[in-house]
Design a protein around this motif. Structure first.
Motif, PDB file in Angstrom:
ATOM      1  N   GLY A  77       0.843  -1.194   0.000  1.00  0.00           N
ATOM      2  CA  GLY A  77       0.000   0.000   0.000  1.00  0.00           C
ATOM      3  C   GLY A  77       0.879   1.245   0.000  1.00  0.00           C
ATOM      4  N   LEU A  78       0.467   2.246  -0.773  1.00  0.00           N
ATOM      5  CA  LEU A  78       1.293   3.440  -0.912  1.00  0.00           C
ATOM      6  C   LEU A  78       1.484   4.182   0.408  1.00  0.00           C
ATOM      7  CD1 LEU A  78       0.216   4.941  -4.351  1.00  0.00           C
ATOM      8  CD2 LEU A  78       2.333   3.761  -3.755  1.00  0.00           C
ATOM      9  N   ALA A  79       0.431   4.344   1.180  1.00  0.00           N
ATOM     10  CA  ALA A  79       0.555   5.072   2.452  1.00  0.00           C
ATOM     11  C   ALA A  79       1.536   4.370   3.373  1.00  0.00           C
ATOM     12  CB  ALA A  79      -0.810   5.218   3.116  1.00  0.00           C
ATOM     13  N   ASN A  80       1.452   3.038   3.457  1.00  0.00           N
ATOM     14  CA  ASN A  80       2.383   2.281   4.298  1.00  0.00           C
ATOM     15  C   ASN A  80       3.809   2.405   3.777  1.00  0.00           C
ATOM     16  OD1 ASN A  80       0.312   1.399   5.941  1.00  0.00           O
ATOM     17  ND2 ASN A  80      -0.002  -0.478   4.785  1.00  0.00           N
ATOM     18  N   ARG A  81       3.978   2.368   2.456  1.00  0.00           N
ATOM     19  CA  ARG A  81       5.314   2.492   1.866  1.00  0.00           C
ATOM     20  C   ARG A  81       5.901   3.861   2.153  1.00  0.00           C
ATOM     21  NH1 ARG A  81       8.180  -0.021  -3.183  1.00  0.00           N
ATOM     22  NH2 ARG A  81       7.654  -1.767  -1.888  1.00  0.00           N
ATOM     23  N   GLN A  86       9.805   7.084   5.196  1.00  0.00           N
ATOM     24  CA  GLN A  86      10.057   8.232   6.065  1.00  0.00           C
ATOM     25  C   GLN A  86      10.691   7.784   7.382  1.00  0.00           C
ATOM     26  OE1 GLN A  86       9.712  11.393   4.911  1.00  0.00           O
ATOM     27  NE2 GLN A  86      10.810  11.919   6.765  1.00  0.00           N
ATOM     28  N   GLN A  87      10.241   6.669   7.942  1.00  0.00           N
ATOM     29  CA  GLN A  87      10.803   6.154   9.191  1.00  0.00           C
ATOM     30  C   GLN A  87      12.271   5.742   9.002  1.00  0.00           C
ATOM     31  OE1 GLN A  87       7.986   3.054  10.019  1.00  0.00           O
ATOM     32  NE2 GLN A  87       6.702   4.372  11.290  1.00  0.00           N
ATOM     33  N   VAL A  88      12.560   5.041   7.913  1.00  0.00           N
ATOM     34  CA  VAL A  88      13.936   4.620   7.640  1.00  0.00           C
ATOM     35  C   VAL A  88      14.813   5.843   7.395  1.00  0.00           C
ATOM     36  CG1 VAL A  88      15.406   3.377   6.001  1.00  0.00           C
ATOM     37  CG2 VAL A  88      13.291   2.332   6.820  1.00  0.00           C
ATOM     38  N   HIS A  89      14.282   6.817   6.688  1.00  0.00           N
ATOM     39  CA  HIS A  89      15.011   8.062   6.415  1.00  0.00           C
ATOM     40  C   HIS A  89      15.384   8.761   7.724  1.00  0.00           C
ATOM     41  CE1 HIS A  89      16.115  11.838   4.500  1.00  0.00           C
ATOM     42  NE2 HIS A  89      15.202  12.463   5.198  1.00  0.00           N
ATOM     43  N   GLN A  90      14.431   8.875   8.616  1.00  0.00           N
ATOM     44  CA  GLN A  90      14.688   9.548   9.892  1.00  0.00           C
ATOM     45  C   GLN A  90      15.696   8.765  10.722  1.00  0.00           C
ATOM     46  OE1 GLN A  90      13.438  12.706  10.557  1.00  0.00           O
ATOM     47  NE2 GLN A  90      15.136  12.508  11.985  1.00  0.00           N
ATOM     48  N   ALA A  91      15.592   7.441  10.733  1.00  0.00           N
ATOM     49  CA  ALA A  91      16.542   6.614  11.483  1.00  0.00           C
ATOM     50  C   ALA A  91      17.953   6.770  10.910  1.00  0.00           C
ATOM     51  CB  ALA A  91      16.109   5.148  11.446  1.00  0.00           C
ATOM     52  N   LEU A  92      18.066   6.792   9.582  1.00  0.00           N
ATOM     53  CA  LEU A  92      19.372   6.969   8.959  1.00  0.00           C
ATOM     54  C   LEU A  92      19.946   8.348   9.283  1.00  0.00           C
ATOM     55  CD1 LEU A  92      21.668   5.997   7.155  1.00  0.00           C
ATOM     56  CD2 LEU A  92      20.336   6.777   5.188  1.00  0.00           C
ATOM     57  N   ASN A  93      19.112   9.386   9.195  1.00  0.00           N
ATOM     58  CA  ASN A  93      19.581  10.726   9.537  1.00  0.00           C
ATOM     59  C   ASN A  93      20.082  10.780  10.977  1.00  0.00           C
ATOM     60  OD1 ASN A  93      18.846  11.504   6.983  1.00  0.00           O
ATOM     61  ND2 ASN A  93      17.515  13.165   7.632  1.00  0.00           N
ATOM     62  N   ASN A  94      19.362  10.148  11.886  1.00  0.00           N
ATOM     63  CA  ASN A  94      19.790  10.120  13.287  1.00  0.00           C
ATOM     64  C   ASN A  94      21.123   9.402  13.435  1.00  0.00           C
ATOM     65  OD1 ASN A  94      17.460  11.492  14.001  1.00  0.00           O
ATOM     66  ND2 ASN A  94      16.373   9.650  14.650  1.00  0.00           N
ATOM     67  N   ALA A  95      21.298   8.292  12.718  1.00  0.00           N
ATOM     68  CA  ALA A  95      22.555   7.538  12.788  1.00  0.00           C
ATOM     69  C   ALA A  95      23.708   8.347  12.205  1.00  0.00           C
ATOM     70  CB  ALA A  95      22.407   6.216  12.039  1.00  0.00           C
ATOM     71  N   VAL A  96      23.462   9.044  11.120  1.00  0.00           N
ATOM     72  CA  VAL A  96      24.501   9.872  10.499  1.00  0.00           C
ATOM     73  C   VAL A  96      24.939  10.967  11.471  1.00  0.00           C
ATOM     74  CG1 VAL A  96      24.901  11.580   8.663  1.00  0.00           C
ATOM     75  CG2 VAL A  96      23.888   9.370   8.109  1.00  0.00           C
ATOM     76  N   LYS A  97      23.981  11.594  12.123  1.00  0.00           N
ATOM     77  CA  LYS A  97      24.305  12.648  13.096  1.00  0.00           C
ATOM     78  C   LYS A  97      25.052  12.070  14.294  1.00  0.00           C
ATOM     79  CE  LYS A  97      20.222  15.305  11.936  1.00  0.00           C
ATOM     80  NZ  LYS A  97      18.886  15.684  12.401  1.00  0.00           N
ATOM     81  N   ALA A  98      24.677  10.854  14.718  1.00  0.00           N
ATOM     82  CA  ALA A  98      25.366  10.215  15.845  1.00  0.00           C
ATOM     83  C   ALA A  98      26.825   9.932  15.512  1.00  0.00           C
ATOM     84  CB  ALA A  98      24.648   8.924  16.233  1.00  0.00           C
ATOM     85  N   LEU A  99      27.139   9.785  14.222  1.00  0.00           N
ATOM     86  CA  LEU A  99      28.517   9.583  13.781  1.00  0.00           C
ATOM     87  C   LEU A  99      29.242  10.915  13.570  1.00  0.00           C
ATOM     88  CD1 LEU A  99      27.907   6.727  11.191  1.00  0.00           C
ATOM     89  CD2 LEU A  99      29.081   6.527  13.394  1.00  0.00           C
ATOM     90  N   CYS A 100      28.580  12.005  13.959  1.00  0.00           N
ATOM     91  CA  CYS A 100      29.127  13.366  13.812  1.00  0.00           C
ATOM     92  C   CYS A 100      29.382  13.736  12.353  1.00  0.00           C
ATOM     93  CB  CYS A 100      30.397  13.540  14.646  1.00  0.00           C
ATOM     94  SG  CYS A 100      30.094  13.337  16.410  1.00  0.00           S
ATOM     95  N   GLU A 110      14.859  17.355   0.894  1.00  0.00           N
ATOM     96  CA  GLU A 110      15.304  15.977   1.124  1.00  0.00           C
ATOM     97  C   GLU A 110      14.323  14.990   0.516  1.00  0.00           C
ATOM     98  OE1 GLU A 110      17.309  14.760   4.981  1.00  0.00           O
ATOM     99  OE2 GLU A 110      16.069  16.464   5.591  1.00  0.00           O
ATOM    100  N   MET A 111      14.863  13.859   0.081  1.00  0.00           N
ATOM    101  CA  MET A 111      14.045  12.750  -0.387  1.00  0.00           C
ATOM    102  C   MET A 111      14.266  11.592   0.576  1.00  0.00           C
ATOM    103  SD  MET A 111      14.693  12.743  -4.510  1.00  0.00           S
ATOM    104  CE  MET A 111      16.445  12.517  -4.324  1.00  0.00           C
ATOM    105  N   PRO A 112      13.225  10.907   0.999  1.00  0.00           N
ATOM    106  CA  PRO A 112      13.402   9.810   1.956  1.00  0.00           C
ATOM    107  C   PRO A 112      14.242   8.652   1.427  1.00  0.00           C
ATOM    108  CG  PRO A 112      11.107  10.469   1.858  1.00  0.00           C
ATOM    109  CD  PRO A 112      11.820  11.203   0.761  1.00  0.00           C
TER     110      PRO A 112
END
Length: 147
Positions: A77-81, A86-100, A110-112
């Protein structure tokens, strides 16, 4: 896709005529587009009154699009996708920031599915990049111009 006459004039300077399609008197540019699938001049001829067939579509590409739509629309389903991306994008952004590390233009267009990270000079090494790709499936790719 739409484009104006000025654009058409420019791409027609790179026009390629397939042998046997238009006859022996056809003119072909020396710097033609090497791929039938990306050559808009051939597509123009197809959609013109001449209806010249530009190429046979790659069947595997059609199956790929069909399967992607089946998975993305039918199963998930498109909404779920969109939510998952967006969730994976936010998690990756958080991990990138945690690596300074710094996210290029964070929040600005930004694109997710794509995360642009400013790679420190010390990590711009082909051995590091190769290991990152081999071990983790993460590719560091360059961009255009000053980027």
């Amino acid at each position: 896709m739409t484009f104006n006459d000025r654009f058409a004039d420019e791409i027609n300077k790179r026009k390629r005529i397939e042998l046997g399609v238009w006859g022996e008197d056809a003119q072909t540019a020396a710097n033609f587009v090497p791929s039938n699938y990306l050559d808009l001049t051939q597509l123009q001829d197809y959609w013109s009154p001449a209806r010249v067939n530009h190429h046979t579509e790659a069947t595997i590409g059609i199956y790929g699009v069909h399967e992607a739509l089946r998975l993305g629309v039918q199963e998930e389903g498109l909404a779920n996708r969109f939510t998952r991306h967006q969730q994976v994008h936010q998690a990756l952004n958080n991990a990138v920031k945690a690596l300074c590390l710094t996210i290029f233009n964070e929040g600005d267009h930004e694109m997710p599915m794509v995360t642009c990270v400013e790679i420190p000079e010390a990590l711009r090494d082909t051995n590091f990049q190769s290991e990152l790709l081999t071990k983790f499936g993460v590719e560091i790719a360059a961009s255009f111009g000053s980027l």
